[in-house]
Design an enzyme around this catalytic site. Structure first.
Site, short mmCIF file in Angstrom:
data_model
loop_
_atom_site.label_atom_id
_atom_site.label_comp_id
_atom_site.label_asym_id
_atom_site.label_seq_id
_atom_site.Cartn_x
_atom_site.Cartn_y
_atom_site.Cartn_z
N GLN A 130 2.92 9.86 -41.06
CA GLN A 130 3.62 8.60 -41.50
C GLN A 130 4.58 8.07 -40.60
O GLN A 130 4.79 6.83 -40.16
CB GLN A 130 4.30 8.73 -42.78
CG GLN A 130 5.11 7.47 -43.28
CD GLN A 130 3.76 6.42 -43.77
OE1 GLN A 130 2.70 6.78 -44.08
NE2 GLN A 130 4.28 5.05 -43.51
N ALA A 159 6.06 2.07 -44.93
CA ALA A 159 7.26 2.92 -45.23
C ALA A 159 7.72 3.80 -44.21
O ALA A 159 7.03 4.34 -43.26
CB ALA A 159 7.14 3.81 -46.46
N SER A 219 7.42 7.24 -47.83
CA SER A 219 6.12 6.66 -48.32
C SER A 219 5.50 7.45 -49.56
O SER A 219 5.59 8.63 -49.75
CB SER A 219 5.31 7.05 -47.05
OG SER A 219 3.64 6.92 -47.57
N HIS A 253 2.40 7.76 -50.28
CA HIS A 253 1.41 8.59 -49.64
C HIS A 253 1.83 10.22 -49.56
O HIS A 253 0.93 11.02 -49.77
CB HIS A 253 0.79 8.12 -48.56
CG HIS A 253 0.12 6.79 -48.89
ND1 HIS A 253 -1.27 6.82 -49.44
CD2 HIS A 253 0.35 5.46 -48.66
CE1 HIS A 253 -1.74 5.31 -49.46
NE2 HIS A 253 -0.71 4.75 -49.17
N ASP A 265 -4.98 4.39 -51.17
CA ASP A 265 -5.40 3.04 -50.98
C ASP A 265 -6.82 3.03 -51.21
O ASP A 265 -7.58 3.87 -50.90
CB ASP A 265 -4.83 2.58 -49.70
CG ASP A 265 -3.36 2.76 -49.36
OD1 ASP A 265 -2.70 2.41 -50.32
OD2 ASP A 265 -2.89 2.62 -48.29
N GLU A 275 0.42 -5.32 -52.57
CA GLU A 275 -0.64 -4.61 -52.12
C GLU A 275 -1.59 -4.35 -53.03
O GLU A 275 -1.21 -3.14 -54.00
CB GLU A 275 -0.03 -3.29 -51.51
CG GLU A 275 0.92 -3.37 -50.28
CD GLU A 275 1.18 -2.12 -49.48
OE1 GLU A 275 0.60 -0.94 -50.10
OE2 GLU A 275 1.68 -2.12 -48.42
N TRP A 288 -4.33 -2.86 -53.38
CA TRP A 288 -5.18 -1.80 -53.04
C TRP A 288 -4.48 -0.71 -53.09
O TRP A 288 -5.03 0.50 -53.18
CB TRP A 288 -5.63 -2.03 -51.52
CG TRP A 288 -4.52 -1.96 -50.36
CD1 TRP A 288 -3.71 -0.77 -50.17
CD2 TRP A 288 -3.90 -3.35 -50.04
NE1 TRP A 288 -2.77 -1.20 -49.22
CE2 TRP A 288 -2.92 -2.70 -49.02
CE3 TRP A 288 -4.16 -4.55 -49.91
CZ2 TRP A 288 -2.00 -3.55 -48.32
CZ3 TRP A 288 -3.33 -5.21 -49.11
CH2 TRP A 288 -2.42 -4.81 -48.35
N HIS A 289 -3.03 -0.50 -53.41
CA HIS A 289 -2.34 0.66 -53.48
C HIS A 289 -1.90 1.05 -54.83
O HIS A 289 -1.24 0.43 -55.66
CB HIS A 289 -0.84 0.33 -52.74
CG HIS A 289 0.05 1.64 -52.74
ND1 HIS A 289 0.25 2.48 -51.60
CD2 HIS A 289 0.72 2.20 -53.63
CE1 HIS A 289 0.97 3.60 -52.05
NE2 HIS A 289 1.55 3.33 -53.24
#
Length: 225
Positions: free
Chosen positions: A113, A134, A139, A141, A148, A197, A199-200
């Site tokens: 990241q 981020a 993040s 993730h 995503d 977002e 997609w997130h």
């Protein structure tokens, strides 16, 4: 829940029974029970339990990370099993309806990241980068609970135009059934700190339906503002 409703109705019967006719009391109790059934625990003012364990913040058991709440640099769980199982089942069920999803991004380590974020800052400047990326340690993730997704057939990957695909339409209706919420909502940019977002997705398990129906971000839902 049903037991509580019955108890509450009986309590009202006893109270009203001392004050009026039996018929009036019964009608009042029935009306009260109908009103009570319209409530859910999410409507009640129950304090959120926030705790930090080994540098990780949880709100009612849900891991929280955002611009203000970080993860430890060495937190490195990989894509968590429940997240992987949920998205694979979701993709499979969507495929049965003729839809095609692609996993674009899953787990990202702190170091990865940092590399992404620094590259975005170098390219677009920090102010712009902070709206869509981020800082390392902040993040979702890195939690192993975020993914995503994109539409493979439409080749729409990490673009807001994903919102206009059949895949997103299905996702917005069904993702919560698999434990996912759309984390960064449209119109909530000032709260999340990130651009919209579609997609997130963030895995939150059995709280997903309640969070989705609330229309709130995690920050709002868990009163973390």
């Amino acid at each position: 829940m049903k037991f509580i409703k019955v108890v509450m109705a009986l309590m009202l019967l006893v109270t009203l029974g001392a004050c009026g006719s039996e018929d009036a009391t019964a009608l009042e109790a029935i009306e009260y029970n109908k009103q009570y059934e319209s409530l859910s625990f999410s409507n009640l003012d129950i304090p959120v339990h926030v705790e930090e364990i080994d540098g990780i913040t949880y709100a009612d058991g849900v891991l929280i990370v955002n611009k203000e709440i970080p993860l430890p640099n060495d937190y490195n769980p990989g894509l968590q099993a429940e997240t992987e199982e949920a998205y694979l089942q979701m993709f499979e069920d969507a495929a049965a309806e003729g839809l095609s999803f692609e996993l674009v991004s899953g787990f990202r380590s702190y170091n990865y990241q940092a590399e992404l974020y620094n590259n975005y800052v170098a390219r677009d400047g920090k102010e712009a980068a902070d709206k869509y990326s981020a800082e390392p340690g902040h993040s979702e993730h890195q939690t192993g609970l975020a993914i995503d997704v994109g539409s493979y057939d439409s080749a729409v990957l990490l673009q807001t135009s994903f919102e206009y695909t059949p895949e997103f339409e299905w996702l917005s209706e069904h993702a919560h059934e698999y434990g996912f919420i759309i984390r960064y909502l449209k119109g909530k940019e000032d709260i999340t700190g990130y651009m919209y977002e579609p997609w997130h997705l963030r895995y939150v398990g059995d709280k997903a339906t309640d969070i989705k129906e609330s229309g709130l971000t995690l920050e709002e839902y868990f009163d973390l503002l």
